[in-house]
Design an enzyme around this catalytic site. Structure first.
Site, PDB file in Angstrom:
ATOM      1  CD  GLU A 144      -3.057  -0.702  -0.013  1.00 22.54           C
ATOM      2  OE1 GLU A 144      -3.189   0.483  -0.380  1.00 22.54           O
ATOM      3  OE2 GLU A 144      -3.695  -1.654  -0.524  1.00 22.54           O
ATOM      4  CB  THR A 145       1.890   3.460   2.260  1.00 18.82           C
ATOM      5  OG1 THR A 145       2.074   2.710   3.474  1.00 18.82           O
ATOM      6  CG2 THR A 145       0.408   3.744   2.044  1.00 18.82           C
TER       7      THR A 145
END
Length: 360
Positions: A144-145
């Site tokens: 995701e990040t």
């Protein structure tokens, strides 16, 4: 003897010189004035926005109508958000090997090993409580990040207002979904006593290290570190617990594999029938065998439902796995078999490296 200058010709020359930004009669050139770009339009004085505000405060009496209206008046349409939400004009053919390489890169692997090491006790606590393995939680945050490195720089109110009230044409209209998320953003900000104008996220309005949409934050985020507040931007324990809680709430089963190896039937009606439900587990092992799919020994003994999952490899033959309910649970985070397999394989890689590190 020189000819007398033509007055009309002198007049035309003066006009041409003025248009080019210069002055006649020997004066110095003057730069042409540059147009001042106008700011992006806001959302004040729009009937649809006013109606949204009225309905919002009716459903949530704790919200102040003037505060909500003022915030939306300060929100700004973002053309970049409208562009990013659109599919590519010429989408490339799906390619699992290319997709995989984007997420099993050196940076994610290195940072994932460090993240697991630094937060082992919280990962263990989450696994004990919700049954989700540490490797899956760590892999999702990495995909995701990259462990908080890429959380998005858009004001969430700008991104969600753009998609709620000015969703671009050219794809299926999802403005209703984003209006619901904008409503959740206001509810979240009020509950946590945060200035809604300061919340930042992705172009689609996803927030924090796990990239939860505001509604998911309200439903699934937990205060794992017990400090009295939920912070998915800075509290790693809260992020870990929230990802685990999300998966458990979406069907994750403790101790269940995510998938089994499988050889699909030849191209034809049987393969098409097995692929028809897409990634939703719909067939028992015996049903898959009846249609010509060859499961691994472990898959043959599996008592639950399975999905024949196809991962295309461009011009090369596709890859296949038999996904379980836990594979399906990962796709609730992102409706994509490619996403789920990237999470699974990144998690497996991190677990192997951690085992090696522990052995040393």
């Amino acid at each position: 003897m020189s000819a007398t200058p033509n007055p009309l010709r002198r007049h035309l020359a003066a006009l041409i010189a003025a248009a080019a930004g210069t002055l006649v009669l020997g004066q110095a050139p003057v730069a042409a004035a540059q147009p001042v770009p106008s700011p992006p339009p806001g959302y004040e004085r729009r009937d649809d926005v006013s109606a949204f505000v009225r309905q919002l405060v009716e459903r949530h009496p704790e919200l102040d109508e003037e505060v909500v209206a003022t915030a939306l008046a300060d929100a700004r349409y973002q053309p970049q958000v409208a562009r990013l939400i659109m599919p590519a004009a010429s989408p490339a053919a799906k390619n699992w090997k290319v997709y995989r390489s984007r997420f099993l890169d050196t940076l994610r692997v290195r940072e994932g090993v460090a993240f697991w090491r630094d937060n082992a006790r919280w990962l263990q606590a989450a696994e004990e409580r919700w049954g989700v393995p540490a490797q899956v939680i760590v892999a999702i945050i990495g995909v995701e990040t990259i462990y908080g490195r890429q959380t998005g720089g858009f004001r969430a109110i700008d991104a969600l207002s753009t998609l709620a009230f000015d969703f671009p044409r050219g794809r299926s209209d999802r403005s209703a979904f984003f209006r619901d998320e904008l409503e959740a953003l206001f509810t979240l900000a009020a509950r946590d006593r945060v200035n809604v104008m300061t919340i930042k996220g992705s172009y689609a309005g996803a927030l924090g290290m796990p990239q939860f949409m505001p509604s998911s934050w309200l439903k699934f985020a937990v205060d794992l570190d017990g400090d009295g507040r939920i912070d998915l931007h800075r509290s790693v324990p809260d992020v870990i617990g929230s990802v685990a809680n999300f998966l458990a709430a979406n069907g994750w089963q403790r101790g269940l594999p995510t998938h089994f190896d499988v050889l699909p039937p030849p191209e034809g009606p049987d393969r098409e029938a097995l692929l028809a439900p897409d990634i939703l587990p719909s067939f028992g092992a015996a049903q898959m065998a009846e249609r010509g799919a060859s499961l691994s020994p472990a898959g043959q003994q599996y008592a639950g439902r399975l999905a024949l999952v196809e991962l295309r490899n461009g011009v090369e033959p596709p890859s296949f796995v038999a996904g379980t309910d836990n594979f399906w649970a990962i796709t609730r985070y992102n409706w994509s078999a490619y996403y789920a397999m990237a999470v699974i394989e990144l998690g497996q890689t991190l677990a192997s490296l951690r085992t090696v590190a522990d052995g040393r």
